[in-house]
Design a protein around this motif. Structure first.
Motif, PDB file in Angstrom:
ATOM      1  N   SER A 150      -3.715  -0.183  11.684  1.00  0.00           N
ATOM      2  CA  SER A 150      -3.007   1.081  12.001  1.00  0.00           C
ATOM      3  C   SER A 150      -1.992   1.516  10.825  1.00  0.00           C
ATOM      4  N   ARG A 151      -1.292   0.376  10.319  1.00  0.00           N
ATOM      5  CA  ARG A 151      -0.117   0.598   9.446  1.00  0.00           C
ATOM      6  C   ARG A 151      -0.856   1.027   8.196  1.00  0.00           C
ATOM      7  N   GLY A 152      -1.780   0.662   7.925  1.00  0.00           N
ATOM      8  CA  GLY A 152      -2.479   1.470   6.670  1.00  0.00           C
ATOM      9  C   GLY A 152      -3.077   2.787   6.917  1.00  0.00           C
ATOM     10  N   LEU A 153      -3.615   3.349   7.963  1.00  0.00           N
ATOM     11  CA  LEU A 153      -3.813   4.525   8.337  1.00  0.00           C
ATOM     12  C   LEU A 153      -2.568   5.483   8.465  1.00  0.00           C
ATOM     13  N   ALA A 154      -1.609   4.853   8.821  1.00  0.00           N
ATOM     14  CA  ALA A 154      -0.146   5.616   8.891  1.00  0.00           C
ATOM     15  C   ALA A 154       0.312   5.893   7.638  1.00  0.00           C
ATOM     16  N   VAL A 155       0.060   4.863   6.391  1.00  0.00           N
ATOM     17  CA  VAL A 155       0.040   5.563   5.231  1.00  0.00           C
ATOM     18  C   VAL A 155      -0.440   6.348   4.754  1.00  0.00           C
ATOM     19  N   LEU A 156      -1.714   6.420   5.198  1.00  0.00           N
ATOM     20  CA  LEU A 156      -2.756   7.379   4.572  1.00  0.00           C
ATOM     21  C   LEU A 156      -2.211   8.752   5.179  1.00  0.00           C
ATOM     22  N   GLU A 157      -1.639   8.850   6.281  1.00  0.00           N
ATOM     23  CA  GLU A 157      -0.973  10.123   7.023  1.00  0.00           C
ATOM     24  C   GLU A 157      -0.063  10.463   5.932  1.00  0.00           C
ATOM     25  N   LEU A 201       0.893  -1.090  -0.065  1.00  0.00           N
ATOM     26  CA  LEU A 201       0.010  -0.237   0.043  1.00  0.00           C
ATOM     27  C   LEU A 201       0.873   1.298   0.137  1.00  0.00           C
ATOM     28  N   ARG A 202       1.806   1.202   0.809  1.00  0.00           N
ATOM     29  CA  ARG A 202       2.743   2.504   0.858  1.00  0.00           C
ATOM     30  C   ARG A 202       3.410   2.726  -0.510  1.00  0.00           C
ATOM     31  N   GLU A 203       3.904   1.506  -0.941  1.00  0.00           N
ATOM     32  CA  GLU A 203       4.996   1.774  -2.241  1.00  0.00           C
ATOM     33  C   GLU A 203       3.955   2.187  -3.414  1.00  0.00           C
ATOM     34  N   PHE A 204       2.693   1.569  -3.452  1.00  0.00           N
ATOM     35  CA  PHE A 204       1.592   2.178  -4.306  1.00  0.00           C
ATOM     36  C   PHE A 204       1.673   3.576  -4.128  1.00  0.00           C
ATOM     37  N   SER A 205       1.067   4.030  -3.128  1.00  0.00           N
ATOM     38  CA  SER A 205       0.641   5.364  -2.734  1.00  0.00           C
ATOM     39  C   SER A 205       1.837   6.452  -2.983  1.00  0.00           C
ATOM     40  N   LEU A 206       2.804   5.994  -2.630  1.00  0.00           N
ATOM     41  CA  LEU A 206       4.020   7.105  -2.732  1.00  0.00           C
ATOM     42  C   LEU A 206       4.505   7.199  -3.972  1.00  0.00           C
ATOM     43  N   ARG A 207       4.509   6.023  -4.825  1.00  0.00           N
ATOM     44  CA  ARG A 207       4.698   6.071  -6.387  1.00  0.00           C
ATOM     45  C   ARG A 207       3.794   7.034  -6.934  1.00  0.00           C
ATOM     46  N   PHE A 233      -6.981   2.106   2.904  1.00  0.00           N
ATOM     47  CA  PHE A 233      -6.109   2.208   3.828  1.00  0.00           C
ATOM     48  C   PHE A 233      -6.495   1.660   5.181  1.00  0.00           C
ATOM     49  N   GLU A 234      -7.759   1.839   5.575  1.00  0.00           N
ATOM     50  CA  GLU A 234      -8.094   1.433   6.810  1.00  0.00           C
ATOM     51  C   GLU A 234      -8.200  -0.180   6.835  1.00  0.00           C
ATOM     52  N   ARG A 235      -8.229  -0.850   5.568  1.00  0.00           N
ATOM     53  CA  ARG A 235      -8.408  -2.297   5.643  1.00  0.00           C
ATOM     54  C   ARG A 235      -7.017  -2.837   5.933  1.00  0.00           C
ATOM     55  N   HIS A 236      -6.130  -2.092   6.254  1.00  0.00           N
ATOM     56  CA  HIS A 236      -4.751  -2.735   6.631  1.00  0.00           C
ATOM     57  C   HIS A 236      -4.591  -2.216   7.927  1.00  0.00           C
TER      58      HIS A 236
END
Length: 299
Positions: free
Chosen positions: A80-87, A50-56, A75-78
């Motif tokens: 707390s780590r997914g929410l951290a990516v949303l941040e 998720l992080r790699e995708f979003s930041l790309r 993001f929520e489906r992942h």
């Protein structure tokens, strides 16, 4: 978000969005990291992928489009780590100078709505982008905490009004026994028309656009006319999902939005994201989508 030369005075979201649409075209790129998209990009369906995708996407398109619209659910489906990516996504968009509409569709009452507003609209919150999608179906007044905080911080709201899902008409096309007196609505108005009228009251006198917009699906056909919804009077941005891969082109946009077309922010995700993961391919797809949106909405 402060106005030049005015200490502490936030520039309203509507004004910032209008400027971004003029500069980059009326296109919002949705960031919807479906599991299928992660696989298509050869990424794992977890927080790391998720992080790699979003930041790309951020790296390729930051500063190049009017707005991003991350869909919070993916993001929520992942957890707390997914929410951290949303941040991280929100922070990266801010650093790139691109507006962010957090698509969380929050809607509740009282202190709970106030807590949602604090999470997504308060200065200093890591989840606060530039605008938030909200659901008014507990009554438009239930959104007051979000309306008040958004106005105080220079952020915006997009209120669900006419959506493209087949169940939406059950509520949105329903007619009321009486309209709200402060909006001047007559009895028998549709729910969608009342939502638009309430937004119009909040946006009265704003230039070039108010900051309380509506979500109006690009593929809803003649629903605007059928429900008597006055999109021109709203004087706010109209977020239009369904452009591109979902089938809405110039003719459909003209049918749906008519003379309110200049206020439309077309949202496209699959048509742009499917071109990845190569940055140049993403940028080419986004530029093409922006040209099409500009031609259809401002030609």
């Amino acid at each position: 978000m402060t106005a030049p030369g005015v200490t502490g005075a936030p520039v309203p979201f509507g004004a910032r969005l209008a400027a971004a649409m003029d500069e980059h075209g009326p296109l919002c790129v949705g960031i919807d990291p479906h599991a299928s998209l992660l696989r298509a990009w050869d990424l794992t369906d977890d927080a790391d992928g998720l992080r790699e995708f979003s930041l790309r996407v951020m790296d390729a398109l930051g500063g190049q489009v009017a707005a991003f619209k991350p869909q919070a659910a993916f993001f929520e489906r992942h957890g707390s780590r997914g929410l951290a990516v949303l941040e991280e996504v929100i922070a990266a968009a801010r650093a790139a100078g691109t507006l962010t509409i957090v698509d969380a569709k929050r809607g509740d009452i009282g202190s709970t709505m106030g807590a949602y507003a604090d999470a997504f609209l308060a200065d200093g919150s890591p989840l606060a982008g530039d605008a938030l999608t909200v659901s008014p179906y507990l009554g438009f007044g239930s959104l007051d905490p979000a309306v008040e905080l958004a106005a105080a911080t220079g952020r915006g709201l997009f209120v669900l009004c006419l959506t493209s899902n087949k169940e939406g008409f059950e509520v949105q096309h329903a007619r009321t026994t009486a309209g709200p007196a402060d909006a001047g609505d007559a009895a028998g108005a549709t729910v969608a028309a009342l939502m638009a009228a309430r937004a119009a009251v909040l946006n009265a006198g704003a230039e070039p656009l108010g900051s309380v917009g509506l979500v109006v699906g690009a593929t809803i056909g003649d629903a605007v006319a059928a429900t008597g919804t006055d999109l021109v009077a709203v004087n706010g941005p109209l977020l239009a999902p369904g452009v591109g891969a979902q089938g809405a082109g110039e003719r459909e946009l003209a049918t749906t939005f008519g003379s309110a077309r200049r206020n439309v922010l077309a949202s496209s995700s699959r048509a742009v994201l499917a071109a990845g993961p190569a940055p140049d391919a993403l940028l080419t797809a986004a530029a093409a989508a922006a040209r099409e949106a500009r031609g259809a909405l401002r030609g």
